[in-house]
Design a protein around this motif. Structure first.
Motif, PDB file in Angstrom:
ATOM      1  N   PRO A   1      54.373  31.544   8.164  1.00  0.00           N
ATOM      2  CA  PRO A   1      54.263  31.035   6.789  1.00  0.00           C
ATOM      3  C   PRO A   1      55.605  30.933   6.065  1.00  0.00           C
ATOM      4  O   PRO A   1      55.843  29.974   5.325  1.00  0.00           O
ATOM      5  CB  PRO A   1      53.331  32.053   6.121  1.00  0.00           C
ATOM      6  N   GLY A   2      56.489  31.892   6.288  1.00  0.00           N
ATOM      7  CA  GLY A   2      57.810  31.818   5.675  1.00  0.00           C
ATOM      8  C   GLY A   2      58.620  30.645   6.197  1.00  0.00           C
ATOM      9  O   GLY A   2      59.362  30.004   5.446  1.00  0.00           O
ATOM     10  N   MET A   3      58.487  30.344   7.496  1.00  0.00           N
ATOM     11  CA  MET A   3      59.182  29.188   8.067  1.00  0.00           C
ATOM     12  C   MET A   3      58.654  27.892   7.450  1.00  0.00           C
ATOM     13  O   MET A   3      59.427  26.986   7.110  1.00  0.00           O
ATOM     14  CB  MET A   3      58.973  29.151   9.584  1.00  0.00           C
ATOM     15  N   LEU A   4      57.354  27.786   7.328  1.00  0.00           N
ATOM     16  CA  LEU A   4      56.758  26.578   6.767  1.00  0.00           C
ATOM     17  C   LEU A   4      57.200  26.379   5.317  1.00  0.00           C
ATOM     18  O   LEU A   4      57.474  25.245   4.891  1.00  0.00           O
ATOM     19  CB  LEU A   4      55.233  26.660   6.850  1.00  0.00           C
ATOM     20  N   SER A   5      57.303  27.463   4.571  1.00  0.00           N
ATOM     21  CA  SER A   5      57.706  27.369   3.168  1.00  0.00           C
ATOM     22  C   SER A   5      59.135  26.864   3.023  1.00  0.00           C
ATOM     23  O   SER A   5      59.450  26.106   2.102  1.00  0.00           O
ATOM     24  CB  SER A   5      57.559  28.729   2.483  1.00  0.00           C
ATOM     25  N   GLN A   6      60.024  27.285   3.950  1.00  0.00           N
ATOM     26  CA  GLN A   6      61.418  26.868   3.844  1.00  0.00           C
ATOM     27  C   GLN A   6      61.709  25.558   4.583  1.00  0.00           C
ATOM     28  O   GLN A   6      62.806  25.016   4.514  1.00  0.00           O
ATOM     29  CB  GLN A   6      62.345  27.953   4.368  1.00  0.00           C
TER      30      GLN A   6
ATOM     31  N   GLY B   1      63.539  39.491   4.594  1.00  0.00           N
ATOM     32  CA  GLY B   1      63.067  38.373   3.780  1.00  0.00           C
ATOM     33  C   GLY B   1      62.267  37.364   4.577  1.00  0.00           C
ATOM     34  O   GLY B   1      61.040  37.363   4.522  1.00  0.00           O
ATOM     35  N   VAL B   2      62.938  36.516   5.332  1.00  0.00           N
ATOM     36  CA  VAL B   2      62.266  35.478   6.119  1.00  0.00           C
ATOM     37  C   VAL B   2      62.749  35.547   7.563  1.00  0.00           C
ATOM     38  O   VAL B   2      63.945  35.704   7.817  1.00  0.00           O
ATOM     39  CB  VAL B   2      62.548  34.067   5.551  1.00  0.00           C
ATOM     40  N   VAL B   3      61.833  35.445   8.498  1.00  0.00           N
ATOM     41  CA  VAL B   3      62.179  35.330   9.911  1.00  0.00           C
ATOM     42  C   VAL B   3      62.299  33.851  10.245  1.00  0.00           C
ATOM     43  O   VAL B   3      61.355  33.074  10.052  1.00  0.00           O
ATOM     44  CB  VAL B   3      61.104  36.008  10.789  1.00  0.00           C
ATOM     45  N   ASP B   4      63.459  33.425  10.723  1.00  0.00           N
ATOM     46  CA  ASP B   4      63.697  32.022  11.064  1.00  0.00           C
ATOM     47  C   ASP B   4      63.300  31.690  12.492  1.00  0.00           C
ATOM     48  O   ASP B   4      62.989  30.531  12.800  1.00  0.00           O
ATOM     49  CB  ASP B   4      65.186  31.697  10.902  1.00  0.00           C
TER      50      ASP B   4
END
Length: 264
Positions: A142-147, A79-82
């Protein structure tokens, strides 16, 4: 150590050496870890060693097709890489132009200085350290920025604070990572994403085995390191865990040297 429970990390160059040590420390801190390397056998060995919280993704981050496949596979799996650790690297010990000597110029065990590196060798080093890191950032930040939360840790080298013969391409690449760290840290600070660099000194890895295993190399290392020893990879892993955790949320844009005082 800080807890990384319920966090997912991706570590490039994780099949051996410092990347494997960092990935191991992340698993021990509770994270799920995506390990990336060109060597599938090394990744499979890592997963078998640490157990179920590690997932292997063989890929060459210098290759656009591999990067696209890696991004899609990782995001589909987790899903998302933190946490992203840009560790993959290589080294060519050759001068930029031939030097008029066949005598020793670099570290003990370096090859002849009369043979210059090729354009392909130069590109290989820059593509691995800089272009590969940039594309991993583009794939997973991008996934980090979204969360509104994320950690990027770039692995450089203490050589960025000094110089070393026959490793110009390596030092240029690592220097670029430092500026990438500073620039991206400022750009993303308002969104909860930190970017920091760890600059290791001398650690025994497959890349430096010849230097560390020779009596001449050991004497050379002891002479230049004030602590009179080389680093333990677990010490580097512990720092990476801290930078990846919540207690490091106010640290960004920094380069932290782990070198026993060599650059003092």
């Amino acid at each position: 150590m800080s807890s990384l429970a319920n966090r997912c990390a991706l570590v490039s160059g994780a099949g051996r050496g410092l990347g494997r040590a960092i990935a191991t420390s992340f698993v021990e801190a509770g994270a799920t870890v995506c390990v990336v390397s060109r060597n599938a056998a090394e990744l499979e060995d890592f997963v078998a060693t640490v157990g179920g919280r590690a997932v292997a993704f063989p890929a060459d981050i210098r290759q656009p097709d591999d990067l696209d496949r890696l991004r899609d596979a990782v995001l589909s799996e987790v899903g998302v890489v933190d946490i992203l650790v840009n560790n993959a690297g290589n080294l060519v010990k050759k001068p930029v132009v031939p030097l008029p000597t066949d005598g020793p110029v670099g570290q003990p065990g370096s090859g002849p200085a009369s043979v210059a590196m090729t354009d392909d060798e130069w590109d290989s080093v820059l593509d691995t350290h800089v272009r590969g890191s940039l594309h991993l950032v583009r794939s997973f930040v991008p996934g980090m920025l979204s969360q509104g939360r994320g950690r990027v840790i770039n692995i450089a080298s203490s050589s960025v604070a000094r110089s070393a013969n026959l490793t110009v391409s390596y030092q240029v690449a690592k220097g670029a990572l430092l500026q990438l760290t500073r620039s991206l840290a400022k750009e993303w600070a308002a969104y909860g994403v930190t970017v920091n660099t760890i600059a290791p000194g001398h650690f025994r890895t497959s890349m430096t085995k010849a230097l560390h295993d020779s009596p001449e190399g050991q004497a050379w290392l002891r002479e230049r390191i004030p602590m009179r020893r080389t680093g333990d990879a677990a010490e580097l892993g512990a720092l990476a865990v801290h930078l990846a955790g919540d207690l490091a949320s106010f640290i960004t844009g920094q380069t932290i040297f782990v070198d026993g005082g060599e650059t003092l």
